[in-house]
Scaffold this motif. Structure first.
Motif, mmCIF file in Angstrom:
data_model
loop_
_atom_site.group_PDB
_atom_site.id
_atom_site.type_symbol
_atom_site.label_atom_id
_atom_site.label_comp_id
_atom_site.label_asym_id
_atom_site.label_seq_id
_atom_site.Cartn_x
_atom_site.Cartn_y
_atom_site.Cartn_z
ATOM 1 N N PHE A 165 0.792 -1.040 0.010
ATOM 2 C CA PHE A 165 0.059 -0.108 -0.026
ATOM 3 C C PHE A 165 0.983 1.326 -0.030
ATOM 4 O O PHE A 165 0.692 2.257 -0.801
ATOM 5 N N LEU A 166 1.984 1.343 0.762
ATOM 6 C CA LEU A 166 2.665 2.268 0.954
ATOM 7 C C LEU A 166 3.667 2.479 -0.339
ATOM 8 O O LEU A 166 4.044 3.521 -0.715
ATOM 9 N N TYR A 167 4.063 1.545 -0.851
ATOM 10 C CA TYR A 167 4.874 1.715 -2.180
ATOM 11 C C TYR A 167 4.071 2.021 -3.059
ATOM 12 O O TYR A 167 4.711 2.639 -4.098
ATOM 13 N N TRP A 168 2.921 1.631 -3.353
ATOM 14 C CA TRP A 168 2.005 2.071 -4.578
ATOM 15 C C TRP A 168 2.069 3.664 -4.443
ATOM 16 O O TRP A 168 1.750 4.219 -5.565
ATOM 17 N N TYR A 169 1.926 4.411 -3.178
ATOM 18 C CA TYR A 169 1.693 5.836 -3.206
ATOM 19 C C TYR A 169 3.393 6.406 -3.273
ATOM 20 O O TYR A 169 3.290 7.388 -3.690
ATOM 21 N N THR A 170 4.243 5.975 -2.678
ATOM 22 C CA THR A 170 5.448 6.524 -2.301
ATOM 23 C C THR A 170 6.560 5.965 -3.594
ATOM 24 O O THR A 170 7.537 6.827 -3.735
ATOM 25 N N HIS A 171 6.450 4.725 -3.929
ATOM 26 C CA HIS A 171 7.332 4.290 -5.045
ATOM 27 C C HIS A 171 8.765 4.304 -4.703
ATOM 28 O O HIS A 171 9.790 4.509 -5.188
ATOM 29 N N SER A 172 9.110 4.202 -3.277
ATOM 30 C CA SER A 172 10.252 4.204 -2.499
ATOM 31 C C SER A 172 10.835 2.691 -2.207
ATOM 32 O O SER A 172 9.991 2.008 -1.544
ATOM 33 N N LEU A 173 11.905 2.517 -2.705
ATOM 34 C CA LEU A 173 12.697 1.317 -2.366
ATOM 35 C C LEU A 173 13.052 1.174 -0.815
ATOM 36 O O LEU A 173 13.252 -0.147 -0.231
ATOM 37 N N LEU A 174 13.029 2.368 -0.201
ATOM 38 C CA LEU A 174 13.386 2.288 1.085
ATOM 39 C C LEU A 174 12.209 1.387 1.811
ATOM 40 O O LEU A 174 12.430 1.093 3.218
ATOM 41 N N ILE A 175 11.124 1.428 1.293
ATOM 42 C CA ILE A 175 10.060 0.675 2.143
ATOM 43 C C ILE A 175 9.963 -0.703 1.348
ATOM 44 O O ILE A 175 9.636 -1.706 2.186
ATOM 45 N N LEU A 176 10.010 -0.802 0.245
ATOM 46 C CA LEU A 176 10.058 -2.222 -0.288
ATOM 47 C C LEU A 176 10.769 -3.279 -0.027
ATOM 48 O O LEU A 176 10.585 -4.169 0.374
ATOM 49 N N ILE A 177 12.172 -3.000 -0.169
ATOM 50 C CA ILE A 177 13.233 -3.800 0.103
ATOM 51 C C ILE A 177 13.077 -4.401 1.520
ATOM 52 O O ILE A 177 13.396 -5.422 1.856
ATOM 53 N N PRO A 178 13.083 -3.280 2.714
ATOM 54 C CA PRO A 178 12.988 -3.689 3.944
ATOM 55 C C PRO A 178 12.070 -4.498 4.287
ATOM 56 O O PRO A 178 12.011 -5.447 5.071
ATOM 57 N N SER A 179 10.887 -4.183 3.661
ATOM 58 C CA SER A 179 9.444 -4.993 3.730
ATOM 59 C C SER A 179 9.750 -6.518 3.544
ATOM 60 O O SER A 179 9.257 -7.193 4.055
ATOM 61 N N ILE A 180 10.521 -6.718 2.213
ATOM 62 C CA ILE A 180 10.635 -7.736 1.745
ATOM 63 C C ILE A 180 11.703 -8.669 2.827
ATOM 64 O O ILE A 180 11.395 -9.856 3.061
ATOM 65 N N LEU A 181 12.670 -7.909 3.073
ATOM 66 C CA LEU A 181 13.555 -8.617 4.128
ATOM 67 C C LEU A 181 13.087 -9.071 5.325
ATOM 68 O O LEU A 181 13.071 -9.920 6.130
ATOM 69 N N GLU A 182 11.991 -8.207 6.128
ATOM 70 C CA GLU A 182 11.351 -8.659 7.100
ATOM 71 C C GLU A 182 10.292 -9.757 6.871
ATOM 72 O O GLU A 182 10.374 -10.645 7.836
#
Length: 580
Positions: A45-62
């Protein structure tokens, strides 16, 4: 899909026998799966709005880390999985709390950490140290996020002002879902604990009731034949001076001592059961002669002491008031138990010293015997079933536990200590002088013809007990009629018109209580004295019989001295004529 989720949630529980440990593993797996799902949902949801890898990559790692937690449980690395869960939440909690900035309010993070991390840790971790570490980590996270917010140590990622409320809403939804899940689990766990406690309480009540029933029935079955043995031993002991054979006299002493000790052991087991169930009565204070009570206890224990060639020496401070206010039964049991213990463990041929003195309005009693206790024995001596064994005697270890309980009920204290080559028990209770009270005293055995002219009906189904009671009364001059059932007893009552009835409570056919009820319903016998002689030593049985109309209650095996006192009490007129 449902089966797959069940397999994931139950990963690593197949070989775990303990239900609570299995439940903890399921909680860890559920939290990991749910957190991974919520992280994936919120991060998408956040990546859809921010398009930030700072959210996507750590989320995948978590999410991968939480998958690793389930894998650790699958391979039965349960402790590692629990610790990993804590570390993952701490690490990514700090990270997302820092980069999201105002989109993740401090208040929300604080509520999440306290509810999720601390609540989950108490559900999962059973070790106090681990729980404390978890709480410390949660507090550290709060401080770290607060410090970062204040000092801007890590710059939060830039967000278009228009999407901040949307991101904030997504964070709220995700965290609230996780907090709701943990809260649900805490409530459910609490309900399960309450249910388990109720089941355990019910099981304990059933077990206690079964124990009481077993103890009551077993006690009665043992006491009835022992009453015959002890009765015969008392009869022989009273006549031993008529026997010229010294060896036979010694055998009679041994028989009397052994049966007396058996009686004390059975009484101690019953007293211990009363203490454990909280049914031991409060002390009844009355004026008693201390010297008479103590000398009576010493006289009884001297018979046992003589079999081991042990002497009992008694010294009472003459400044102690002749009459004191205390519970006669309690003080007698205390002195008897201490004397019995000292006699049993004294060295053959040695002395047992009993000394009473007063100090600071307290009555002190000292009981000494030769011997020595190790430090660990001194610590355990008042614990039940901690009796020491020696080559001559054994014991249950209940007497001293009961003694301590009785001393404390009287407002006192008891200690044990080594005094050189002697073991000393010392207790003290409040000393309250009392006025002399009229007491009924009686010798152990009646005089010949003391109750002649009296007629006593004995209702007893046990042949041996009936025999010893009949013999005791016959030697005192009373005419005895023996019935072995309640029906026969009632028939003989109407045909013989006795002066006193002695009946057992457990009889074939009509029970002792029913006999008592019928006797009280007959106008001609409404006031006839009735004594219950029963092997049922529980207070409930005594109270039931007294309420039904019994005049007194004797517990088998009884002392003839106690029976003699009751005979003097209920057959007084003729006794006075004989005595005078």
């Amino acid at each position: 899909m449902k089966k797959l989720i069940q397999r994931i949630l139950n990963a690593g529980t197949a070989e775990v026998g303990d239900s609570r440990a299995r439940r903890s593993i399921v909680i860890i797996n559920t939290l990991s799966l749910l957190t991974a799902f919520m992280v994936g949902l919120v991060s998408a949801f956040l990546y859809w709005y921010t398009h930030s890898l700072l959210i996507l990559i750590p989320s995948i790692l978590e999410m991968c880390c939480f998958a690793g937690v389930i894998t650790l449980n699958h391979y039965r690395r349960h402790n590692a999985a629990s610790v990993a869960t804590l570390l993952i939440h701490c690490t990514f909690g700090i990270y997302f709390g820092s980069i999201l900035g105002n989109a993740m309010p401090i208040e929300l993070i604080t509520a999440f950490l306290f509810t999720f991390l601390i609540g989950a840790s108490f559900l999962v971790f059973k070790n106090l140290k681990v729980r404390l570490i978890s709480m410390a980590c949660a507090i550290f996270l709060i401080v770290a996020v607060q410090a970062n917010d204040y000092f801007n140590i890590v710059q939060p990622m830039y967000m278009v002002p228009g999407i901040v409320p949307i991101v904030k809403m997504g964070c709220w939804i995700g965290m609230l879902a996780l907090m709701a899940y943990v809260t649900f689990f805490i409530i459910r766990q609490n309900d399960m604990f309450l249910k388990e406690n109720q089941q355990l309480l019910s099981a304990l009540k059933e077990a206690n009731a079964a124990k009481s029933k077993f103890l009551r029935e077993t006690s009665h079955e043992i006491r009835t034949p022992l009453n015959a043995v002890f009765g015969i031993a008392q009869l022989l002991h009273s006549r031993k001076q008529q026997i010229d054979d010294p060896e036979l006299q010694q055998d009679i002493n041994y028989l009397y001592a052994a049966s007396f000790l058996s009686r004390e052991i059975i009484n101690n087991v019953l007293d211990m059961a009363k203490i454990e169930s909280g049914k031991y009565g409060e002390p009844v204070l009355e004026g008693i002669s201390l010297r008479e009570s103590v000398e009576s206890c010493v006289a009884l224990n001297r018979y046992v002491a003589a079999t081991r060639k042990v002497r009992i020496q008694l010294a009472i401070d003459p400044t102690i008031p002749e009459y004191i206010q205390t519970d006669h039964i309690f003080i007698t049991k205390i002195i008897n138990n201490l004397l019995s213990n000292a006699v049993k463990f004294a060295t053959p041929g040695s002395s047992v010293e009993v000394r009473f003195q007063q100090k600071d309005q307290q009555l002190y009693c000292y009981v000494k015997n030769e011997g020595h206790l190790r430090a660990e024995q001194l610590d355990k001596v008042f614990q039940p079933f901690e009796a020491e064994r020696n080559s001559q005697v054994e014991g249950t270890g209940l007497g001293l536990q009961i003694t301590r309980h009785l001393v404390e009920l009287l407002g006192g204290k008891i200690v044990v200590e080594n005094k050189g080559e002697q073991i000393q028990f010392r207790f003290h209770i409040p000393l309250k002088p009392a006025v002399a009270q009229l007491t009924e005293t009686g010798s152990i055995m009646p005089r010949a013809g003391e109750f002649s002219g009296y007629k006593v009906l004995i209702i007893e189904d046990d042949l041996f007990s009936g025999h010893v009671i009949r013999k005791f009364l016959s030697e005192a001059g009373a005419e005895t009629i023996l019935a072995d059932s309640g029906e026969e007893g009632l028939t003989l009552l109407e045909g013989t018109h006795p002066d006193l009835v002695i009946t057992d409570s457990h009889l074939p056919g009509i029970q002792g209580k029913d006999v008592l009820t019928r006797v009280r319903a007959m106008p001609a016998f409404r006031h006839i004295p009735v004594i219950i002689a029963s092997g049922d030593a529980f207070n409930e049985a005594r109270e039931e019989m007294i309420q039904a109309g019994a005049n007194d209650y004797l517990v088998k095996p009884f002392l003839y001295a106690d029976l003699h006192k009751l005979l003097e009490k209920y057959l007084p007129a003729r006794f006075k004529q004989v005595a005078g």
